[in-house]
Write a protein that holds these residues in place. Structure first.
Motif, PDB file in Angstrom:
ATOM      1  N   ALA A  32       0.464  -1.784  -0.950  1.00 38.20           N
ATOM      2  CA  ALA A  32       1.727  -1.810  -1.692  1.00 38.20           C
ATOM      3  C   ALA A  32       1.618  -2.652  -2.956  1.00 38.20           C
ATOM      4  CB  ALA A  32       2.840  -2.363  -0.810  1.00 38.20           C
ATOM      5  N   GLU A  33       2.348  -2.257  -3.988  1.00 43.74           N
ATOM      6  CA  GLU A  33       2.398  -3.048  -5.221  1.00 43.74           C
ATOM      7  C   GLU A  33       3.157  -4.353  -4.997  1.00 43.74           C
ATOM      8  OE1 GLU A  33       3.936  -0.807  -8.452  1.00 43.74           O
ATOM      9  OE2 GLU A  33       2.406   0.761  -8.333  1.00 43.74           O
ATOM     10  N   THR A  34       4.137  -4.330  -4.114  1.00 42.17           N
ATOM     11  CA  THR A  34       4.960  -5.515  -3.843  1.00 42.17           C
ATOM     12  C   THR A  34       4.867  -5.853  -2.365  1.00 42.17           C
ATOM     13  OG1 THR A  34       6.522  -4.873  -5.585  1.00 42.17           O
ATOM     14  CG2 THR A  34       7.264  -6.534  -4.004  1.00 42.17           C
ATOM     15  N   ASP A  35       4.532  -7.103  -2.060  1.00 40.27           N
ATOM     16  CA  ASP A  35       4.467  -7.571  -0.681  1.00 40.27           C
ATOM     17  C   ASP A  35       5.781  -7.271   0.038  1.00 40.27           C
ATOM     18  OD1 ASP A  35       3.384  -9.562   1.492  1.00 40.27           O
ATOM     19  OD2 ASP A  35       5.384 -10.307   0.967  1.00 40.27           O
ATOM     20  N   LEU A  36       5.696  -6.906   1.309  1.00 34.40           N
ATOM     21  CA  LEU A  36       6.901  -6.547   2.064  1.00 34.40           C
ATOM     22  C   LEU A  36       7.942  -7.648   2.032  1.00 34.40           C
ATOM     23  CD1 LEU A  36       8.483  -4.701   3.992  1.00 34.40           C
ATOM     24  CD2 LEU A  36       7.232  -5.764   5.890  1.00 34.40           C
ATOM     25  N   HIS A  37       7.543  -8.896   2.216  1.00 36.29           N
ATOM     26  CA  HIS A  37       8.522  -9.978   2.270  1.00 36.29           C
ATOM     27  C   HIS A  37       9.215 -10.183   0.919  1.00 36.29           C
ATOM     28  CE1 HIS A  37       5.839 -10.815   5.703  1.00 36.29           C
ATOM     29  NE2 HIS A  37       6.966 -11.143   6.286  1.00 36.29           N
ATOM     30  N   ARG A  38       8.470 -10.003  -0.163  1.00 33.61           N
ATOM     31  CA  ARG A  38       9.075 -10.074  -1.495  1.00 33.61           C
ATOM     32  C   ARG A  38      10.030  -8.889  -1.687  1.00 33.61           C
ATOM     33  NH1 ARG A  38       8.182 -14.771  -4.360  1.00 33.61           N
ATOM     34  NH2 ARG A  38       8.047 -13.662  -6.344  1.00 33.61           N
ATOM     35  N   TRP A  39       9.590  -7.720  -1.256  1.00 34.21           N
ATOM     36  CA  TRP A  39      10.416  -6.512  -1.383  1.00 34.21           C
ATOM     37  C   TRP A  39      11.705  -6.650  -0.575  1.00 34.21           C
ATOM     38  CZ3 TRP A  39      12.091  -2.801   2.128  1.00 34.21           C
ATOM     39  CH2 TRP A  39      12.525  -1.571   1.594  1.00 34.21           C
ATOM     40  N   ARG A 219      13.123   2.487   2.311  1.00 37.21           N
ATOM     41  CA  ARG A 219      11.739   2.455   2.781  1.00 37.21           C
ATOM     42  C   ARG A 219      10.834   1.765   1.768  1.00 37.21           C
ATOM     43  NH1 ARG A 219      12.998   6.816   6.406  1.00 37.21           N
ATOM     44  NH2 ARG A 219      11.498   6.900   8.126  1.00 37.21           N
ATOM     45  N   HIS A 220       9.856   1.044   2.294  1.00 34.99           N
ATOM     46  CA  HIS A 220       8.887   0.303   1.488  1.00 34.99           C
ATOM     47  C   HIS A 220       7.598   1.119   1.387  1.00 34.99           C
ATOM     48  CE1 HIS A 220       5.777  -3.115   1.216  1.00 34.99           C
ATOM     49  NE2 HIS A 220       6.380  -3.075   0.045  1.00 34.99           N
ATOM     50  N   PRO A 221       7.245   1.617   0.199  1.00 30.80           N
ATOM     51  CA  PRO A 221       6.012   2.412   0.085  1.00 30.80           C
ATOM     52  C   PRO A 221       4.763   1.554   0.280  1.00 30.80           C
ATOM     53  CG  PRO A 221       6.990   2.018  -2.080  1.00 30.80           C
ATOM     54  CD  PRO A 221       7.962   1.485  -1.065  1.00 30.80           C
ATOM     55  N   ASN A 222       3.925   1.955   1.230  1.00 28.15           N
ATOM     56  CA  ASN A 222       2.810   1.076   1.592  1.00 28.15           C
ATOM     57  C   ASN A 222       1.786   1.844   2.420  1.00 28.15           C
ATOM     58  OD1 ASN A 222       1.302  -1.238   1.806  1.00 28.15           O
ATOM     59  ND2 ASN A 222       2.861  -2.439   2.846  1.00 28.15           N
ATOM     60  N   GLY A 223       0.631   1.224   2.628  1.00 31.08           N
ATOM     61  CA  GLY A 223      -0.415   1.748   3.481  1.00 31.08           C
ATOM     62  C   GLY A 223      -1.392   0.637   3.810  1.00 31.08           C
ATOM     63  N   GLY A 261     -16.812   3.974   4.894  1.00 31.20           N
ATOM     64  CA  GLY A 261     -15.740   3.631   3.956  1.00 31.20           C
ATOM     65  C   GLY A 261     -14.600   2.953   4.678  1.00 31.20           C
ATOM     66  N   PRO A 262     -13.623   2.431   3.942  1.00 27.30           N
ATOM     67  CA  PRO A 262     -12.514   1.699   4.558  1.00 27.30           C
ATOM     68  C   PRO A 262     -11.703   2.553   5.525  1.00 27.30           C
ATOM     69  CG  PRO A 262     -12.591   1.306   2.200  1.00 27.30           C
ATOM     70  CD  PRO A 262     -13.546   2.424   2.473  1.00 27.30           C
ATOM     71  N   PHE A 263     -11.239   1.916   6.561  1.00 19.95           N
ATOM     72  CA  PHE A 263     -10.291   2.533   7.491  1.00 19.95           C
ATOM     73  C   PHE A 263      -8.931   2.577   6.794  1.00 19.95           C
ATOM     74  CE2 PHE A 263      -6.918   2.060  10.604  1.00 19.95           C
ATOM     75  CZ  PHE A 263      -7.259   2.956  11.610  1.00 19.95           C
ATOM     76  N   GLU A 264      -8.287   3.741   6.805  1.00 16.23           N
ATOM     77  CA  GLU A 264      -6.995   3.884   6.142  1.00 16.23           C
ATOM     78  C   GLU A 264      -5.931   4.309   7.152  1.00 16.23           C
ATOM     79  OE1 GLU A 264      -7.250   6.353   2.709  1.00 16.23           O
ATOM     80  OE2 GLU A 264      -8.633   5.003   1.659  1.00 16.23           O
ATOM     81  N   ALA A 265      -4.735   3.769   6.975  1.00 11.66           N
ATOM     82  CA  ALA A 265      -3.622   4.091   7.868  1.00 11.66           C
ATOM     83  C   ALA A 265      -2.322   4.124   7.076  1.00 11.66           C
ATOM     84  CB  ALA A 265      -3.515   3.067   9.000  1.00 11.66           C
ATOM     85  N   ARG A 266      -1.438   4.984   7.507  1.00 11.64           N
ATOM     86  CA  ARG A 266      -0.100   5.032   6.921  1.00 11.64           C
ATOM     87  C   ARG A 266       0.732   3.859   7.428  1.00 11.64           C
ATOM     88  NH1 ARG A 266       1.366  10.642   9.409  1.00 11.64           N
ATOM     89  NH2 ARG A 266      -0.183   9.849  10.873  1.00 11.64           N
ATOM     90  N   LYS A 267       1.553   3.326   6.544  1.00 13.02           N
ATOM     91  CA  LYS A 267       2.559   2.347   6.962  1.00 13.02           C
ATOM     92  C   LYS A 267       3.931   2.910   6.614  1.00 13.02           C
ATOM     93  CE  LYS A 267       1.826  -2.057   6.294  1.00 13.02           C
ATOM     94  NZ  LYS A 267       1.500  -3.358   5.638  1.00 13.02           N
ATOM     95  N   ASP A 268       4.828   2.848   7.551  1.00  9.77           N
ATOM     96  CA  ASP A 268       6.185   3.344   7.333  1.00  9.77           C
ATOM     97  C   ASP A 268       7.144   2.241   7.768  1.00  9.77           C
ATOM     98  OD1 ASP A 268       8.401   4.855   6.817  1.00  9.77           O
ATOM     99  OD2 ASP A 268       8.193   6.169   8.561  1.00  9.77           O
ATOM    100  N   THR A 269       7.513   1.424   6.812  1.00 11.28           N
ATOM    101  CA  THR A 269       8.374   0.270   7.087  1.00 11.28           C
ATOM    102  C   THR A 269       9.562   0.306   6.135  1.00 11.28           C
ATOM    103  OG1 THR A 269       6.512  -1.084   7.807  1.00 11.28           O
ATOM    104  CG2 THR A 269       8.485  -2.258   7.143  1.00 11.28           C
TER     105      THR A 269
END
Length: 277
Positions: A32-39, A219-223, A261-269
């Motif tokens: 995410a461009e913005t940390d969840l707690h800041r968001w 919703r907070h766009p993130n992964g 390569g890096p492990f990638e996962a969706r985040k839906d918060t």
């Protein structure tokens, strides 16, 4: 995430080690461009002299990450069911607010704040006066509350007219790939997300609208993008006591998942913003 009974929940959060392992994964590897707690803090539309009650404060990271943004006239009452969490929050938040006040060019010196209180509190019985707070913050904790109707009644009771509940939680697809990793390593019997099932971004809206007048969700766009196996193992191992064989299996699969390569996962918060009449 396994479903914990109250005794298991108390054990999970007696100290911060388990939660710290989960926080570290998100803090270090989120996209995410913005940390969840800041968001989340940017969503708090409150008076300059607001009274804020937090249920389930955890390690207090919401306030540590936003210390320089907390208005000097806010009164914070930060609570958790775990005494260990309350004490950790007391130290971390008090230090962060004091540092922020010292760093502020025209800010208070720390003595001008009306007060930040810390207490061990169960959401089903909140020792706060009626109509006395402007906001209740309940982030990633309502899915642990066995009797949410009672908790909602307490939240409504303590909020002033026009007050707001900010309740962050996850969606049904949150970290689905991490769940697949755990299942691959340990088998189908090791559930990962069931603890959230009662209060997700999809399921909780109708429940909240049955209790409150004005409910919306953001919703907070993130992964997640994790290049190394160790954080994956630490996260999965934090959910419950793992045997040496289970940890070894988690490590083996994590190494396979990050080999190319890096492990990638969706985040839906996201967060429910609820206003009382």
């Amino acid at each position: 995430m396994p479903r914990w009974d109250r005794d298991e929940l108390d054990e999970q959060y007696a100290e911060s080690d388990n939660l710290d392992a989960r926080i570290a994964l998100h803090a270090n590897y989120s996209t995410a461009e913005t940390d969840l707690h800041r968001w989340l803090f940017e969503r708090y539309d409150l008076p300059s002299d607001a009274d804020v009650l937090e249920l389930g404060c955890g390690t207090g990271r919401l306030w540590v990450e936003n210390a320089e943004r907390v208005p000097a006239a806010w009164t914070l009452t930060l609570t958790d069911r775990s005494a260990g969490m309350v004490e950790e929050t007391r130290t971390a938040v008090s230090d962060a607010l004091a540092d922020a006040d010292r760093d502020a060019v025209d800010g208070p010196d720390g003595s001008d704040r009306p007060g930040t209180r810390f207490a061990r509190v169960d959401a089903a019985s909140v020792p706060v006066d009626d109509d006395s707070v402007d906001a209740v913050v309940a982030n990633h904790m309502l899915y642990h509350v066995p009797d949410r109707e009672t908790a909602y009644a307490e939240i409504r009771r303590v909020l002033r007219p026009g007050g707001r509940l900010y309740a962050a939680t996850n969606g049904d697809s949150h970290l689905a790939e991490l769940g697949e990793y755990v299942t691959e390593a340990l088998g189908e019997d090791h559930e990962f997300h069931s603890a959230m099932a009662g209060f997700t971004l999809e399921s909780a809206g109708d429940e909240l609208r049955a209790q409150f007048e004005d409910v919306r969700v953001e919703r907070h766009p993130n992964g997640l993008r994790v290049p190394d196996p160790e954080p994956l193992v630490a996260y999965a191992a934090s959910m419950t006591d793992r045997s040496e064989a289970e940890v070894a299996a988690l490590a083996r699969v994590a190494e396979e998942r990050t080999a190319d390569g890096p492990f990638e996962a969706r985040k839906d918060t996201g967060v429910f913003v609820v206003q009382v009449a």
